[in-house]
Scaffold this motif. Structure first.
Motif, PDB file in Angstrom:
ATOM      1  N   GLY A  57      40.441  36.405  37.816  1.00  0.00           N
ATOM      2  CA  GLY A  57      39.323  37.340  37.914  1.00  0.00           C
ATOM      3  C   GLY A  57      39.827  38.756  37.709  1.00  0.00           C
ATOM      4  O   GLY A  57      40.599  39.264  38.531  1.00  0.00           O
ATOM      5  N   THR A  58      39.411  39.383  36.607  1.00  0.00           N
ATOM      6  CA  THR A  58      39.916  40.731  36.315  1.00  0.00           C
ATOM      7  C   THR A  58      38.789  41.770  36.326  1.00  0.00           C
ATOM      8  O   THR A  58      38.744  42.664  35.488  1.00  0.00           O
ATOM      9  CB  THR A  58      40.650  40.764  34.957  1.00  0.00           C
ATOM     10  OG1 THR A  58      39.739  40.334  33.926  1.00  0.00           O
ATOM     11  CG2 THR A  58      41.857  39.862  34.980  1.00  0.00           C
ATOM     12  N   GLY A  59      37.888  41.620  37.288  1.00  0.00           N
ATOM     13  CA  GLY A  59      36.862  42.634  37.502  1.00  0.00           C
ATOM     14  C   GLY A  59      37.475  43.846  38.179  1.00  0.00           C
ATOM     15  O   GLY A  59      38.688  44.068  38.117  1.00  0.00           O
ATOM     16  N   HIS A  60      36.638  44.624  38.871  1.00  0.00           N
ATOM     17  CA  HIS A  60      37.134  45.837  39.526  1.00  0.00           C
ATOM     18  C   HIS A  60      38.268  45.531  40.513  1.00  0.00           C
ATOM     19  O   HIS A  60      39.285  46.223  40.530  1.00  0.00           O
ATOM     20  CB  HIS A  60      35.995  46.539  40.269  1.00  0.00           C
ATOM     21  CG  HIS A  60      34.905  47.026  39.368  1.00  0.00           C
ATOM     22  ND1 HIS A  60      35.113  47.972  38.393  1.00  0.00           N
ATOM     23  CD2 HIS A  60      33.594  46.688  39.290  1.00  0.00           C
ATOM     24  CE1 HIS A  60      33.986  48.205  37.745  1.00  0.00           C
ATOM     25  NE2 HIS A  60      33.043  47.438  38.272  1.00  0.00           N
ATOM     26  N   VAL A  61      38.100  44.473  41.309  1.00  0.00           N
ATOM     27  CA  VAL A  61      39.104  44.156  42.329  1.00  0.00           C
ATOM     28  C   VAL A  61      40.369  43.593  41.695  1.00  0.00           C
ATOM     29  O   VAL A  61      41.478  44.082  41.948  1.00  0.00           O
ATOM     30  CB  VAL A  61      38.527  43.180  43.367  1.00  0.00           C
ATOM     31  CG1 VAL A  61      39.637  42.684  44.302  1.00  0.00           C
ATOM     32  CG2 VAL A  61      37.431  43.847  44.183  1.00  0.00           C
ATOM     33  N   GLY A  62      40.222  42.561  40.870  1.00  0.00           N
ATOM     34  CA  GLY A  62      41.398  41.966  40.243  1.00  0.00           C
ATOM     35  C   GLY A  62      42.162  42.965  39.397  1.00  0.00           C
ATOM     36  O   GLY A  62      43.408  42.998  39.413  1.00  0.00           O
ATOM     37  N   GLY A  63      41.424  43.807  38.661  1.00  0.00           N
ATOM     38  CA  GLY A  63      42.072  44.826  37.840  1.00  0.00           C
ATOM     39  C   GLY A  63      42.838  45.835  38.670  1.00  0.00           C
ATOM     40  O   GLY A  63      43.958  46.231  38.316  1.00  0.00           O
TER      41      GLY A  63
END
Length: 303
Positions: free
Chosen positions: A9-15
């Motif tokens: 998961g590379t959304g805001h948190v994962g990124g």
């Protein structure tokens, strides 16, 4: 040892977790996985752009499940399509379905490391990950109330006009609406907060509400929260990779309740080394029990 971390998961948190790991030089290699492959590739490209600017070098790989086979840690950071939800439990159907699809793919690679879960509702999803993976409870845990505890220390620090690093103590239970501040554990310079001398009496219920509502205030203002949880996760990963034997309030397994719930634990290279059970007041223990029941009911609903 190659310090290798996978982020699902590379959304805001994962990124932001990946950004924190790279800028702090915590690991040697990061694998980014996202159902939107272009998103994971874009994050990887931008992180690679930083290679000549960071203190140490981190190899970045995108969209390669097979690369997870020898990872030390996999961070589950899958998020829902709609972010603006006041109760994290509202995300359960969507995130539990996503995790149920992803875990078999991870296991198929031969991964034998440690799962660190961020995906909400954190305690419920962490329970689900352990059930699906069959991994020992010591190798599956969630970020739990670590961020809530950091918020509590910030709120108390501001109220007392002192550095939040000088505030000790924990928020326990669910990472959600039923969480509670265990005021009996909160102290400043070894003095319990109820005995700490202040110019005016502290309004503990108001401080508790400020802690619980902190995430919602950020969410409604910018649309997501990520800096705090990314920093917490990076610290946890660092503690694992360095065998730091450091205490964090995380979502860990409770034999009594057969679910994961926020408690202080010792973290090292093997994952959870031991669970600390503070002497809570009767009211705090009741709050803990209520929180456990909330998590248990939610988990039973997604079986």
């Amino acid at each position: 040892m190659k310090r290798k971390v996978g982020i699902i998961g590379t959304g805001h948190v994962g990124g932001d977790v990946a950004f924190s790991l790279v800028t702090q030089g915590i690991c040697d290699e990061i694998i980014l996985i996202d159902k939107q492959e272009a998103k994971a590739m874009s994050e990887a490209l931008e992180l690679r752009d930083m290679a000549s600017l960071t203190h140490s070098y981190t190899k970045i790989i995108a969209n390669d499940f097979s690369a997870l086979s020898d990872a030390d840690i996999i961070v589950m950071a899958v998020g829902p399509e709609t972010l603006l939800r006041e109760d994290r439990m509202e995300e359960l159907i969507e995130t539990s379905n996503a995790v149920s699809e992803i875990i078999p793919k991870i296991l198929a690679t031969g991964f034998q490391g440690i799962f660190v879960n961020i995906t909400n509702p954190c305690d419920v999803i962490t329970t689900l990950i352990q059930k699906l993976s069959g991994f020992d409870h010591s190798r599956v845990f969630g970020t739990g109330t670590a961020l809530d505890t950091a918020r509590m220390r910030s709120v108390v620090g501001e109220a007392l006009q002192i550095n939040p690093k000088s505030v000790a103590g924990y928020v326990l239970g669910e990472h959600g609406e039923s969480q509670f501040v265990a005021w009996s554990t909160v102290s400043i310079g070894a003095v319990n907060i109820t005995d700490y001398k202040t110019a005016a009496p502290l309004d503990l219920p108001a401080l508790k509400d400020a802690v619980r509502g902190g995430g919602w205030n950020i969410l409604t203002g910018k649309g997501w929260t990520s800096f705090g949880i990314a920093t917490v996760t990076a610290q946890i990963i660092d503690a694992i990779l360095t065998d730091a034997k450091q205490v964090f309030p995380l979502a860990v397994f409770s034999k009594k309740w057969d679910i994961y719930i926020g408690q202080p634990v010792l973290v090292g290279a093997q994952g959870i080394i031991g669970i600390s059970e503070p002497n809570l007041t009767d009211a705090e223990q009741n709050s803990f029990n209520i929180s456990a029941e909330v998590i248990q009911t939610a988990f039973n609903s997604c079986k």
